[in-house]
Scaffold this active site. Structure first.
Site, mmCIF file in Angstrom:
data_model
loop_
_atom_site.group_PDB
_atom_site.id
_atom_site.type_symbol
_atom_site.label_atom_id
_atom_site.label_comp_id
_atom_site.label_asym_id
_atom_site.label_seq_id
_atom_site.Cartn_x
_atom_site.Cartn_y
_atom_site.Cartn_z
ATOM 1 N N CYS A 82 0.962 -1.324 0.133
ATOM 2 C CA CYS A 82 0.044 -0.060 -0.084
ATOM 3 C C CYS A 82 1.042 1.177 0.048
ATOM 4 C CB CYS A 82 -1.018 -0.054 1.205
ATOM 5 S SG CYS A 82 -2.212 1.223 0.873
ATOM 6 N N HIS A 191 -3.929 -4.837 -0.276
ATOM 7 C CA HIS A 191 -3.653 -5.249 0.900
ATOM 8 C C HIS A 191 -3.823 -6.666 0.913
ATOM 9 C CE1 HIS A 191 -3.764 -1.608 3.490
ATOM 10 N NE2 HIS A 191 -4.570 -0.987 2.650
ATOM 11 N N GLU A 193 -3.081 -8.696 3.144
ATOM 12 C CA GLU A 193 -3.318 -9.394 4.538
ATOM 13 C C GLU A 193 -4.819 -9.254 4.747
ATOM 14 O OE1 GLU A 193 -3.014 -4.874 5.268
ATOM 15 O OE2 GLU A 193 -2.006 -6.280 3.970
#
Length: 213
Positions: A82, A191, A193
Site C-alpha cells: 500500500c 492489501h 493481509e
C-alpha cells in the site's frame, strides 16, 4: 529466518504481522520493529503503510528508519504494501511529496474526469473494495494464484512507473499498475493481509522467496 515488519507508526501493522505469522509457521520469526538495527539484521523486510504519504514519509524520517529501509531494498527480499509501496517511487501528487526513489516514476491521484463506469456513472474515490488483478509479467510471488483473482484495495492514488516494472494490473475504470517488481523488491498497492486466501498465498510466496525473479 527473521522477517522484519517495519513499524513507523503508519499502517495496519497487526494485520500484516498476524497474516505473516499464519503463513510462515515454523519457517520464520516475524518481528514487528521500529529499530533500524533489527531491520538491518533481518533476512527479509516487509514495509507496510496506510494513510497520507506526506505523513508516512515524515514519520519514517523522524524515527530514523529511512536509511534502514533504503538499505534493505538494496540487498534482501523486500515487500512493500500500500503506502509502503508508494513510498518507493520518486514522488507523489499527494502533498507533492518526494519519495525514496527506489523506483523511477511517481504516484498520481485518480483523475476526476476519468472516473466513470461503462454506464457513464461516476465512480467514487478512494477506490475501495475488492477488485481483480491481472498478470502482466511472471513473478514468483504470483505463483499458484489465478489470473483475475480479487484482492482488497483502499487508495486514492496509484503508481505511474516510468520503467517496465509492472507485474500486475487492476482497473478502476482504466488499467493501472497494481504491483511492481525489480530484482529483490516486490511492491503491491492492495492489501494482501486483507485479501483472504489469495492474499495469504502471496504472503506465503514471499516467505519462501529468495529474492530472485
Amino acid at each position: 529466518m527473521k522477517i522484519a515488519v517495519v513499524d513507523y507508526g503508519m499502517g495496519n501493522l497487526r494485520s500484516v504481522t498476524k497474516a505473516l505469522e499464519h503463513v510462515a509457521g515454523d519457517l520464520a520469526n516475524i518481528v514487528l520493529t521500529a529499530d533500524p538495527a533489527i531491520v538491518a539484521e533481518a533476512d527479509k523486510v516487509v514495509f507496510p503503510g496506510q494513510g497520507a504519504m506526506p505523513d508516512c514519509m515524515k514519520e519514517l524520517t523522524e524515527r530514523g528508519l529511512k536509511q534502514a529501509v533504503l538499505d534493505a531494498a538494496q540487498n534482501k527480499p523486500f515487500l512493500g504494501i500500500c503506502v509502503g509501496a508508494q513510498l518507493l517511487f520518486e514522488s507523489s501528487e499527494e502533498g507533492h511529496t518526494p519519495g525514496l526513489g527506489v523506483f523511477k516514476g511517481k504516484v498520481v491521484r485518480f483523475p476526476k474526469e476519468k472516473m466513470l463506469d461503462a454506464q457513464g456513472q461516476k465512480l467514487k474515490v478512494p477506490h475501495m473494495g475488492w477488485n481483480e488483478m491481472f498478470k502482466v509479467q511472471d513473478h514468483p510471488l504470483w505463483a499458484g494464484i489465478p489470473d483475475g483473482e480479487r484482492f482488497y484495495f483502499v487508495h486514492s492514488y496509484h503508481f505511474q512507473p516510468s520503467e517496465n516494472i509492472a507485474v500486475l494490473e487492476s482497473a478502476y475504470p482504466y488499467r493501472f499498475a497494481a504491483a511492481v517488481a525489480r530484482d529483490n523488491i516486490f511492491a503491491i498497492q492492495c492489501h494482501p493481509e486483507k485479501s483472504h486466501h489469495a492474499g495469504l498465498s502471496l504472503l506465503k510466496n514471499f516467505v519462501n522467496w529468495n529474492g530472485n525473479t
